[in-house]
Design a protein around this motif. Structure first.
Motif, short mmCIF file in Angstrom:
data_model
loop_
_atom_site.label_atom_id
_atom_site.label_comp_id
_atom_site.label_asym_id
_atom_site.label_seq_id
_atom_site.Cartn_x
_atom_site.Cartn_y
_atom_site.Cartn_z
N GLU A 67 14.08 2.58 6.01
CA GLU A 67 12.83 2.88 6.72
C GLU A 67 13.22 3.73 7.92
O GLU A 67 13.69 3.21 8.93
CB GLU A 67 12.13 1.58 7.14
N LEU A 160 6.64 1.20 8.37
CA LEU A 160 5.61 1.64 7.44
C LEU A 160 6.21 2.17 6.14
O LEU A 160 5.56 2.17 5.10
CB LEU A 160 4.74 2.74 8.07
N GLY A 164 4.92 -1.16 4.96
CA GLY A 164 3.59 -0.57 5.01
C GLY A 164 3.15 -0.05 3.66
O GLY A 164 2.04 -0.35 3.19
N THR A 167 2.40 -2.78 0.94
CA THR A 167 1.08 -3.38 1.10
C THR A 167 -0.02 -2.41 0.66
O THR A 167 -0.93 -2.77 -0.10
CB THR A 167 0.86 -3.79 2.56
N TRP A 168 0.06 -1.18 1.12
CA TRP A 168 -0.94 -0.15 0.80
C TRP A 168 -1.03 0.06 -0.71
O TRP A 168 -2.13 0.12 -1.28
CB TRP A 168 -0.55 1.14 1.50
N MET A 190 2.28 -6.76 8.15
CA MET A 190 1.73 -5.47 7.77
C MET A 190 0.57 -5.64 6.79
O MET A 190 -0.22 -4.73 6.59
CB MET A 190 2.81 -4.60 7.13
N THR A 295 2.49 7.46 -0.13
CA THR A 295 3.10 7.11 1.15
C THR A 295 2.63 8.04 2.26
O THR A 295 2.35 7.60 3.39
CB THR A 295 4.63 7.14 1.04
N CYS A 302 -2.67 5.32 8.80
CA CYS A 302 -2.17 4.55 9.95
C CYS A 302 -2.30 5.35 11.25
O CYS A 302 -2.61 4.79 12.31
CB CYS A 302 -0.73 4.13 9.72
N PRO A 309 3.13 -1.57 13.32
CA PRO A 309 3.68 -2.93 13.34
C PRO A 309 4.11 -3.35 14.74
O PRO A 309 4.32 -2.52 15.63
CB PRO A 309 4.90 -2.82 12.41
#
Length: 347
Positions: A67, A160, A164, A167-168, A190, A295, A302, A309
């Motif tokens: 990340e 994210l 992130g 979850t998305w 998240m 992504t 966001c 976060p």
């Protein structure tokens, strides 16, 4: 082709050794490559499992970290999407085939030939081991480099790129939009937002859950509360990273509901009775991050909604302490490494 880039990072040298300073070469830039200076990287649970080879695919030395947020430092001759100085990000993969049906439809994470992991993988062309973002620099194929939208805080954006997007993508895959009934097992923060129900074995996390915007906390060890919640959810996102029993959660799904496992790699399901699945046409599924387009879309959302976060900033030399604290669940809620603490070269 530009010459290889000398850089530094922190690597595990064996399954039992703490991470320590590591000097190595990033591969030479190909025409479609972006080299980035890493400004921030997150400490994620896969890092915690990769260093000691819990999953059996580590090599040594290995640099974790997937990340990643930074700025463009150099470009391959054919790159047209970016300029030196642009703020960019990289997640869990740096390449894929790109010719298969999954890659062509933007599901590079499901590449038929296997995507190239940011670390614990092999370069698609040379076969050399990939090394992750717990380092000063990274080289990535242009198509796997994500643009950081204006207004998104660089220091907080790194989580994210895995937590992130996972979850998305789960919400998108099972078509859960506004008004959808979502439960989250564990305080995967998240995934917690307005209208979401947090499921936990005790009410110890209730204050945190409500502060993050959850509608309620459902105590899974309370039989009466669980029975009352029968058929309450269209989607339950399971963020738990250790083996656990799914049996109590299945009746909470409505007809055609899905329990999506996103937190655990390895043995998880202990359910032996298929009746809750059969009687409600319910399903258990896994979800793996998301594609590059998805992504980028998530990053834009966001930035627009100012969704970020909660992070604790650490120095690179605190990485082993961070691992120990993650084992004890002693972090609220993500560790982010400030790469200003890592020299570009070591004498």
């Amino acid at each position: 082709m530009q010459s290889a880039m000398h850089t530094t990072g922190y690597a595990a040298y064996s399954p039992t050794a703490p991470l320590a300073l590591f000097q190595f070469e990033r591969r030479s830039l190909r025409a479609n490559d972006v080299a980035m200076e890493i400004l921030y990287s997150d400490v994620c649970h896969p890092d915690l499992h990769t260093a000691p080879n819990d999953w059996g695919w580590s090599y040594y030395p290995i640099v974790p970290g997937h990340e990643i947020v930074g700025r463009v430092a150099a470009l391959g001759a054919g790159v047209s999407r970016y300029r030196v100085g642009d703020h960019v990000a990289v997640g869990c993969m740096v390449d894929s085939c790109p010719a298969c049906d999954q890659c062509r439809k933007g599901e590079e994470q499901l590449c038929r030939a296997g995507n190239t992991s940011t670390y614990a993988g092999q370069d698609r062309i040379t076969g050399e081991n990939t090394q992750g973002g717990c380092s000063k620099h990274l080289v990535v194929r242009e198509e796997f480099c994500l643009r950081i939208p204006e207004g998104l805080d660089l220091a907080l954006a790194a989580p994210l790129l895995c937590a992130g997007i996972t979850t998305w993508s789960s919400l998108g895959t099972w078509n859960v939009g506004p008004g959808g009934r979502v439960g989250v097992i564990g305080l995967g923060h998240m995934a917690v937002g307005l209208g979401v129900t947090v499921l936990s074995r005790s009410n110890d996390k209730q204050v945190d859950a409500l502060a993050l915007g959850a509608a309620r906390l459902l105590v899974s060890s309370d039989p009466q509360a669980m029975e009352k919640a029968t058929s309450d959810f269209d989607l339950i996102i399971d963020m738990v990273s250790v083996k656990h029993d799914l049996t109590p959660y299945l009746p909470l799904l409505d007809v055609d509901g899905t329990l999506a496992i996103v937190g655990q790699v390895g043995p998880t399901i202990q359910e032996r009775n298929t009746a809750p699945l059969l009687l409600g046409r319910r399903r258990i599924a896994d979800s793996l991050i998301g594609g590059i387009h998805e992504t980028q879309e998530m990053l834009g959302f966001c930035a627009e909604k100012n969704i970020l976060p909660d992070c604790e900033m650490i120095r690179i030399d605190q990485i082993n302490e961070a691992f120990e604290r993650m084992e004890r669940a002693d972090v609220r809620y993500r560790f982010v490494i400030d790469k200003a603490s890592l020299p570009a070269q070591v004498a």
